[in-house]
Design a protein around this motif. Structure first.
Motif, PDB file in Angstrom:
ATOM      1  N   ARG A   1      52.181   4.455  92.595  1.00 26.13           N
ATOM      2  CA  ARG A   1      52.397   5.472  93.637  1.00 26.13           C
ATOM      3  C   ARG A   1      52.660   4.814  94.988  1.00 26.13           C
ATOM      4  NH1 ARG A   1      48.175   8.548  90.964  1.00 26.13           N
ATOM      5  NH2 ARG A   1      46.634   7.772  92.449  1.00 26.13           N
ATOM      6  N   ARG A   2      51.954   3.707  95.257  1.00 26.92           N
ATOM      7  CA  ARG A   2      52.146   3.012  96.529  1.00 26.92           C
ATOM      8  C   ARG A   2      53.562   2.405  96.605  1.00 26.92           C
ATOM      9  NH1 ARG A   2      51.659   2.646 101.690  1.00 26.92           N
ATOM     10  NH2 ARG A   2      51.189   0.586 102.512  1.00 26.92           N
ATOM     11  N   ILE A   3      54.056   1.849  95.484  1.00 28.39           N
ATOM     12  CA  ILE A   3      55.421   1.296  95.444  1.00 28.39           C
ATOM     13  C   ILE A   3      56.438   2.401  95.708  1.00 28.39           C
ATOM     14  CG2 ILE A   3      57.169   0.237  93.959  1.00 28.39           C
ATOM     15  CD1 ILE A   3      54.848  -1.241  92.549  1.00 28.39           C
TER      16      ILE A   3
ATOM     17  N   ARG B   1      63.033  -4.173  99.421  1.00 25.21           N
ATOM     18  CA  ARG B   1      62.756  -4.328  98.003  1.00 25.21           C
ATOM     19  C   ARG B   1      61.906  -5.573  97.717  1.00 25.21           C
ATOM     20  NH1 ARG B   1      64.000   0.000  98.454  1.00 25.21           N
ATOM     21  NH2 ARG B   1      65.648   1.236  97.443  1.00 25.21           N
ATOM     22  N   ARG B   2      61.611  -6.331  98.755  1.00 30.34           N
ATOM     23  CA  ARG B   2      60.769  -7.520  98.593  1.00 30.34           C
ATOM     24  C   ARG B   2      59.382  -7.210  99.163  1.00 30.34           C
ATOM     25  NH1 ARG B   2      63.850 -12.922 100.314  1.00 30.34           N
ATOM     26  NH2 ARG B   2      62.193 -13.755  98.987  1.00 30.34           N
ATOM     27  N   LEU B   3      58.405  -7.203  98.266  1.00 32.10           N
ATOM     28  CA  LEU B   3      57.048  -6.758  98.639  1.00 32.10           C
ATOM     29  C   LEU B   3      56.035  -7.866  98.387  1.00 32.10           C
ATOM     30  CD1 LEU B   3      57.161  -3.239  96.922  1.00 32.10           C
ATOM     31  CD2 LEU B   3      57.827  -3.802  99.266  1.00 32.10           C
ATOM     32  N   VAL B   4      54.910  -7.745  99.093  1.00 29.50           N
ATOM     33  CA  VAL B   4      53.784  -8.669  98.903  1.00 29.50           C
ATOM     34  C   VAL B   4      52.548  -7.852  98.552  1.00 29.50           C
ATOM     35  CG1 VAL B   4      52.283 -10.392  99.986  1.00 29.50           C
ATOM     36  CG2 VAL B   4      54.725 -10.352 100.521  1.00 29.50           C
ATOM     37  N   LEU B   5      51.865  -8.278  97.487  1.00 27.78           N
ATOM     38  CA  LEU B   5      50.657  -7.570  97.036  1.00 27.78           C
ATOM     39  C   LEU B   5      49.458  -8.506  97.163  1.00 27.78           C
ATOM     40  CD1 LEU B   5      49.206  -5.186  95.588  1.00 27.78           C
ATOM     41  CD2 LEU B   5      49.759  -6.349  93.431  1.00 27.78           C
ATOM     42  N   TYR B   6      48.474  -8.096  97.978  1.00 24.36           N
ATOM     43  CA  TYR B   6      47.208  -8.825  98.083  1.00 24.36           C
ATOM     44  C   TYR B   6      46.175  -8.125  97.195  1.00 24.36           C
ATOM     45  CZ  TYR B   6      48.860 -11.573 102.057  1.00 24.36           C
ATOM     46  OH  TYR B   6      49.543 -12.454 102.853  1.00 24.36           O
TER      47      TYR B   6
ATOM     48  N   ASP C   1      55.461 -10.312  95.216  1.00 24.36           N
ATOM     49  CA  ASP C   1      54.767 -11.597  95.268  1.00 24.36           C
ATOM     50  C   ASP C   1      53.257 -11.315  95.317  1.00 24.36           C
ATOM     51  OD1 ASP C   1      54.124 -14.217  95.486  1.00 24.36           O
ATOM     52  OD2 ASP C   1      54.685 -14.422  97.603  1.00 24.36           O
ATOM     53  N   VAL C   2      52.542 -11.698  94.254  1.00 18.33           N
ATOM     54  CA  VAL C   2      51.100 -11.401  94.163  1.00 18.33           C
ATOM     55  C   VAL C   2      50.298 -12.547  94.770  1.00 18.33           C
ATOM     56  CG1 VAL C   2      49.176 -10.880  92.633  1.00 18.33           C
ATOM     57  CG2 VAL C   2      51.468 -10.026  92.092  1.00 18.33           C
TER      58      VAL C   2
ATOM     59  N   PHE D   1      43.423  -3.170  96.987  1.00 20.35           N
ATOM     60  CA  PHE D   1      44.619  -4.006  97.120  1.00 20.35           C
ATOM     61  C   PHE D   1      45.381  -3.601  98.378  1.00 20.35           C
ATOM     62  CE2 PHE D   1      45.897  -0.372  94.506  1.00 20.35           C
ATOM     63  CZ  PHE D   1      47.036   0.072  95.153  1.00 20.35           C
ATOM     64  N   LYS D   2      46.272  -4.490  98.821  1.00 21.56           N
ATOM     65  CA  LYS D   2      47.140  -4.205  99.964  1.00 21.56           C
ATOM     66  C   LYS D   2      48.579  -4.518  99.562  1.00 21.56           C
ATOM     67  CE  LYS D   2      43.761  -5.192 103.620  1.00 21.56           C
ATOM     68  NZ  LYS D   2      43.446  -6.052 104.786  1.00 21.56           N
ATOM     69  N   LEU D   3      49.472  -3.562  99.764  1.00 18.85           N
ATOM     70  CA  LEU D   3      50.892  -3.735  99.445  1.00 18.85           C
ATOM     71  C   LEU D   3      51.707  -3.497 100.701  1.00 18.85           C
ATOM     72  CD1 LEU D   3      52.912  -4.156  97.035  1.00 18.85           C
ATOM     73  CD2 LEU D   3      53.099  -1.663  96.957  1.00 18.85           C
ATOM     74  N   MET D   4      52.594  -4.449 101.012  1.00 17.65           N
ATOM     75  CA  MET D   4      53.383  -4.319 102.231  1.00 17.65           C
ATOM     76  C   MET D   4      54.739  -5.005 102.044  1.00 17.65           C
ATOM     77  SD  MET D   4      51.461  -7.126 104.670  1.00 17.65           S
ATOM     78  CE  MET D   4      49.846  -6.424 104.328  1.00 17.65           C
TER      79      MET D   4
END
Length: 518
Positions: free
Chosen positions: A447-449, A459-464, A493-494, A505-508
């Motif tokens: 849902r976050r994506i 389209r390039r994301l980072v997931l913490y 990128d995880v 988690f954090k997605l940005m």
């Protein structure tokens, strides 16, 4: 019945166990940062009067305002004082220094009052009757009472009461005459159970000490400007000695030399005949291991309690109520289902009454017994539970078993339950007792994506994520993160982050992550 009081004192807490026939029936715990508050007297300022809940909220200098029901407000409350409600010269129950009778089963309650003459900003004297629990403030009353060893002093009240626990009629009459002889003008007196056999001088000395306390309270009220503590009642150890250590207690055992000396000094002054019942524990084992207490505490803190015949109980505690589920488990001693259910329910009723007392559960309690078809059997279970609950010093009210096999109880709540005193809220689940399943987290990530894609073209994301969660997402050739990237046509990128919880988690977008890094 053999009764014992066992006291364990350490640098961090004092624990008191009450034993009956070598069985733990009550446990008290006091820590320096969480001292007993029931009985403390405060100068308060009325912050709000809410007719809709028939109560006032009073600032007493604590984090949360106290709750003062209209039914606990005296008729003539005025600045810096509180007048207790007028009561008739009648017999009075004696328990924890309360001035009003407490009911067992279905008893008398104070009549509901829908109006109050309290005004916002008014300063009054109040006493705590129930400690703050969770986000709820302390429950208050303006019916001030000051307990002593033999009597309870009730300022600005003209009543005389004698404990109903004193069965001997002649002794009751003698103590009533003594109380009438000693009663100062403008004060009420309640004679406590331990006053049996005491002469006029002993009771007079106790009264003089209580009057000195009251004078100190009135002096402090006049000088203290802001809401706050005026008088602190005894700590849990002293109050147990004062209220519970009577001739029917066979022994009081304490493992601290300092505490032993303090108790011995107190008893020399007020009850020298009880000195022989006081013992200093010198054993090598911890005192709560030498007596069957420590293992009982561990059992009491468990969610599941096994019964001797194979059944078990499950206790679930929420802020609003306690729910107890009775299960037959391995209990199949009888071939007849009804008889087997009855035996399990009867055993459960006895254990539940014991556990409620030990755990100090209060408020609404709902018990789900095994279904019984026979009405007489239902009545047997109800009567057994009622009989066992009458051993409890806390007031209770209960309804008969209904067609669903449920019995509802309300039990007096004075302080937080044993579970809340022995534990803290889990920082991971927030007290829920469960955490989101990993499949749920994947759904949240999806849902976050989708949300990020709808807001921008990035389209390039980072997931913490927590290392454990990151491993779960990236393990294997067809990892879950690869599946998400293919589904939503993005690159992710995880990165591991130990500071995040397992389920967080954090997605940005990647460009935001780069800016933060700079």
């Amino acid at each position: 019945m053999k009764k014992e009081i066992i006291i364990n004192s350490s640098s961090t807490e004092t624990r008191i166990g009450i034993l009956e026939d070598s069985q733990l029936v009550e446990i008290f715990i006091e820590r320096p940062e969480n001292e007993r508050m029931v009985g403390d007297i405060f100068k308060g300022r009325v912050d709000n009067v809410v007719s809709a809940v028939q109560a006032a909220f009073v600032n007493i200098g604590l984090n949360a305002n106290g709750f003062l029901p209209f039914s606990d407000v005296g008729e003539h409350v005025h600045e810096f004082s509180a007048l207790a409600e007028r009561v008739t010269d009648s017999d009075t129950d004696d328990d924890e220094s309360k001035t009003t009778s407490r009911h067992r089963g279905r008893g008398r309650r104070k009549p509901a009052r829908t109006k109050s003459h309290l005004k916002r900003g008014q300063e009054i004297l109040v006493q705590i009757t129930k400690e703050p629990i969770s986000s709820k403030g302390a429950r208050l009353t303006t019916d001030i009472s000051i307990p002593g060893r033999y009597i309870v002093l009730v300022p600005q009240n003209n009543s005389i009461g004698v404990s109903r626990k004193i069965a001997d009629f002649k002794e009751r009459r003698r103590l009533r005459v003594v109380a009438k002889t000693l009663r100062p003008e403008g004060f009420g007196l309640i004679v406590r159970t331990v006053a049996v056999g005491k002469d006029l001088q002993a009771i007079k000395t106790d009264l003089e000490n209580l009057l000195k306390i009251w004078n100190r309270i009135t002096d402090k009220v006049k000088t203290q400007r802001e809401p706050g503590l005026i008088h602190k009642d005894m700590g849990i150890t002293s109050s147990v000695i004062r209220d519970l250590f009577s001739p029917d207690i066979d022994s009081l055992v304490v493992d601290s030399r300092k505490l032993y000396g303090e108790i011995r000094k107190y008893l020399k002054d007020v009850a020298p005949q009880l000195l022989s019942n006081l013992t200093l524990y010198k054993g090598k084992k911890p005192i709560f291991d030498a007596y069957p207490i420590e293992e009982e505490i561990v059992k009491t803190l468990s969610r599941k309690i096994w019964l001797k015949k194979g059944g078990h109980l499950v206790f679930d505690q929420t802020e609003a109520m306690v729910v107890v589920d009775v299960n037959s488990g391995r209990s199949v001693s009888q071939k007849d289902h009804e008889l087997n259910a009855l035996q399990t329910d009867m055993e459960a009723a006895r254990e539940i009454a014991k556990q409620l007392r030990l755990r100090d559960n209060g408020g609404i309690i709902v018990i789900d017994f095994i279904d019984l078809q026979n009405e007489n059997n239902r009545k047997k279970v109800f009567s057994e539970l009622q009989k066992e609950l009458k051993k409890d010093r806390a007031a209770f009210d209960m309804l008969p078993m209904n067609d669903f096999g449920l019995i509802s109880i309300t039990r007096e709540r004075i302080r937080p339950s044993l579970l809340f005193r022995y534990s803290e809220e889990c920082p991971r689940c927030g007290g829920l007792g469960r955490v989101p399943a990993k499949s749920t987290l994947i759904t949240q990530l999806e849902r976050r994506i989708q949300k990020l894609k709808s807001k921008s073209r990035h389209r390039r994301l980072v997931l913490y994520a927590h290392p454990e969660m990151a491993h779960y997402l990236t393990k294997g050739l067809r990892s879950r993160i690869r599946q998400l990237m293919m589904k939503y046509l993005v690159t992710i990128d995880v990165k591991e982050n130990d500071s995040l919880s397992d389920e967080d988690f954090k997605l940005m977008p990647r460009h935001e992550d780069v800016k933060q890094a700079e």
